[in-house]
Design an enzyme around this catalytic site. Structure first.
Site, PDB file in Angstrom:
ATOM      1  N   HIS A  45      61.603 147.669  57.827  1.00 52.74           N
ATOM      2  CA  HIS A  45      62.834 148.366  57.434  1.00 52.74           C
ATOM      3  C   HIS A  45      63.501 148.851  58.729  1.00 52.74           C
ATOM      4  CE1 HIS A  45      65.756 150.228  55.029  1.00 52.74           C
ATOM      5  NE2 HIS A  45      65.045 151.123  54.369  1.00 52.74           N
ATOM      6  N   ARG A  78      71.382 157.121  58.805  1.00 53.19           N
ATOM      7  CA  ARG A  78      71.349 155.711  58.393  1.00 53.19           C
ATOM      8  C   ARG A  78      72.707 155.061  58.674  1.00 53.19           C
ATOM      9  NH1 ARG A  78      67.880 153.616  54.748  1.00 53.19           N
ATOM     10  NH2 ARG A  78      68.933 151.726  55.430  1.00 53.19           N
ATOM     11  N   ASP A 101      56.063 158.325  53.321  1.00 48.99           N
ATOM     12  CA  ASP A 101      56.880 157.468  52.457  1.00 48.99           C
ATOM     13  C   ASP A 101      56.115 157.322  51.137  1.00 48.99           C
ATOM     14  OD1 ASP A 101      58.713 155.625  51.434  1.00 48.99           O
ATOM     15  OD2 ASP A 101      58.000 153.943  52.651  1.00 48.99           O
ATOM     16  N   GLN A 130      66.213 151.661  58.860  1.00 45.33           N
ATOM     17  CA  GLN A 130      65.600 152.973  58.660  1.00 45.33           C
ATOM     18  C   GLN A 130      64.963 153.451  59.968  1.00 45.33           C
ATOM     19  OE1 GLN A 130      65.381 154.814  55.561  1.00 45.33           O
ATOM     20  NE2 GLN A 130      64.906 156.367  57.086  1.00 45.33           N
ATOM     21  N   ARG A 160      68.660 142.783  51.458  1.00 42.49           N
ATOM     22  CA  ARG A 160      67.418 143.473  51.080  1.00 42.49           C
ATOM     23  C   ARG A 160      66.644 142.518  50.184  1.00 42.49           C
ATOM     24  NH1 ARG A 160      66.464 149.632  49.049  1.00 42.49           N
ATOM     25  NH2 ARG A 160      66.668 149.826  51.310  1.00 42.49           N
ATOM     26  N   CYS A 209      61.714 158.706  54.526  1.00 41.14           N
ATOM     27  CA  CYS A 209      62.886 157.833  54.444  1.00 41.14           C
ATOM     28  C   CYS A 209      63.643 157.999  53.128  1.00 41.14           C
ATOM     29  CB  CYS A 209      62.455 156.385  54.614  1.00 41.14           C
ATOM     30  SG  CYS A 209      61.185 155.888  53.440  1.00 41.14           S
TER      31      CYS A 209
HETATM   32  N1   CP Z   1      65.582 154.797  52.630  1.00 37.82           N
HETATM   33  C1   CP Z   1      66.162 153.811  51.918  1.00 37.82           C
HETATM   34  O1   CP Z   1      66.251 152.657  52.336  1.00 37.82           O
HETATM   35  O2   CP Z   1      66.656 154.215  50.722  1.00 37.82           O
HETATM   36  P1   CP Z   1      67.235 153.246  49.583  1.00 37.82           P
HETATM   37  O3   CP Z   1      66.077 152.435  49.054  1.00 37.82           O
HETATM   38  O4   CP Z   1      67.808 154.174  48.551  1.00 37.82           O
HETATM   39  O5   CP Z   1      68.266 152.355  50.194  1.00 37.82           O
HETATM   40  N1  NVA Z   2      58.405 151.599  51.457  1.00 36.28           N
HETATM   41  C1  NVA Z   2      59.488 151.801  50.558  1.00 36.28           C
HETATM   42  C2  NVA Z   2      60.739 152.157  51.300  1.00 36.28           C
HETATM   43  C3  NVA Z   2      61.917 152.472  50.451  1.00 36.28           C
HETATM   44  C4  NVA Z   2      63.147 152.810  51.239  1.00 36.28           C
HETATM   45  C5  NVA Z   2      59.707 150.571  49.695  1.00 36.28           C
HETATM   46  O1  NVA Z   2      59.643 149.460  50.233  1.00 36.28           O
HETATM   47  O2  NVA Z   2      59.910 150.711  48.503  1.00 36.28           O
END
Ligand code: CP
Ligand code: NVA
Length: 302
Positions: free
Chosen positions: A128, A289, A222, A131, A101, A261
């Site tokens: 993502h 997930r 989101d 997701q 990430r 999400c």
């Molecule tokens: N939806 C998602 O990726 O959640 P987190 O940021 O908690 O991993």
């Molecule tokens: N768009 C959000 C998704 C989190 C799972 C972010 O990048 O923070």
């Protein structure tokens, strides 16, 4: 040649459908997959916080008989200590896959170039994909035919929106993206999705007009401010208020379900009433997930 899962771009629809079927089989018959990753180790490098992604990868890999090593890049002061390429080359000495990430998509590309094992994108600034796959699994569980479904994404055009567009366009699911002015999705990703849609028959549409969400089967939203975006909430709150996902919007559009999400900001982008209501798919998404990621891992590693 090793394969990665960075974006789902240019992936064959048949392979995505195969992953959805595999995820569903893993979910229905976990014991049949309990040894699929026996003896396999996965490194997870996270530059940003995570609840769902981290826990679902860790527990999911454990359920497949494998092992995860979690590295928090920030609190372990790993960022900047050596190049991302050197990290990837070292991970490849011990691990069978790398989950990452990161802030910038280019970091994943550098990691992939230097690693001899698959790299899986656990969220970056642009995409993502894990997701997105989990969300289409959730849709497939609730609708018989994805080609007859319209998903309306309402809110900030971001990484999650991009992955929903890419996978939806390849699979033939209609996606309408409704954003405030100045918060649209990337032009390149929208064009890519429209090109794919010509092959799959999906209808892909982007607009600033919330009324165009009317007729959608599902409303998805989101956060208005993604991780790494330091814009003060007070600067954008008024602009986004008309795009809040609430019961009035579900009623006006006729949507059957609501998705997010998570993490959700209750009573900002989405009301508590709909998060906790009968139309909510949020926890089904969260559960999926793990199954979607396990399908990706089995496909890449087993
Ligand atoms: N939806 C998602 O990726 O959640 P987190 O940021 O908690 O991993
Ligand atoms: N768009 C959000 C998704 C989190 C799972 C972010 O990048 O923070």
């Amino acid at each position: 040649m090793k394969k990665d899962l960075l974006t789902f771009k240019n992936m064959d629809g048949e392979l995505i459908n195969h992953l959805l079927v595999l995820a569903s089989n893993i979910k229905q018959s976990p014991s049949e997959y309990a040894h699929k990753l026996k003896g396999k180790s996965v490194v997870a490098l996270f530059e940003k916080p995570s609840l769902r992604t981290r826990v679902s990868f860790d527990i999911g890999i454990n359920k497949l008989g494998g092992h995860l090593v979690y590295l928090d890049s920030q609190s372990n002061n790993l960022a900047g200590r050596e190049s991302i390429g050197d990290m990837g080359a070292n991970f490849s000495c011990w691990a069978d896959a790398i989950v990452a990430r990161v802030f910038k998509h280019e970091t994943l590309e550098q990691l992939s170039a230097a690693s001899s094992v698959p790299v899986i994108n656990a969220l970056c600034d642009q995409y993502h994909p894990c997701q997105g796959l989990a969300d289409y699994l959730t849709l497939a569980e609730n609708f018989d035919d994805l080609s007859k479904v319209t998903l309306a994404y309402v809110g900030d055009g971001n990484n999650v929106t991009h992955s929903l567009l890419i996978i939806g366009a390849i699979l033939g699911c209609n996606v309408t993206v409704v954003t405030p002015v100045g918060h649209e999705v990337s032009d390149d990703i929208l064009s890519y999705a429209k090109q794919e849609a010509e092959k799959s028959g999906a209808k892909i549409h982007a607009t600033n007009d919330i009324q165009e969400a009317e007729g959608a089967d599902v409303i998805y939203t989101d956060t208005w401010l993604s991780m790494g975006d330091d814009t003060p909430l007070s600067d954008i709150k008024d602009k986004f208020a008309a795009y809040q996902v609430n019961q009035a919007l579900l009623d006006a559009t006729g949507a059957k379900y609501v998705m997010h999400c998570q993490p959700a900001h209750r009573d900002l982008e989405i009301t508590s009433e709909v998060i906790d209501g009968d139309q909510s798919l949020l926890l089904q998404q969260a559960e999926n997930r793990m199954h979607a990621q396990n399908a990706i891992l089995v496909n890449l590693l087993a």
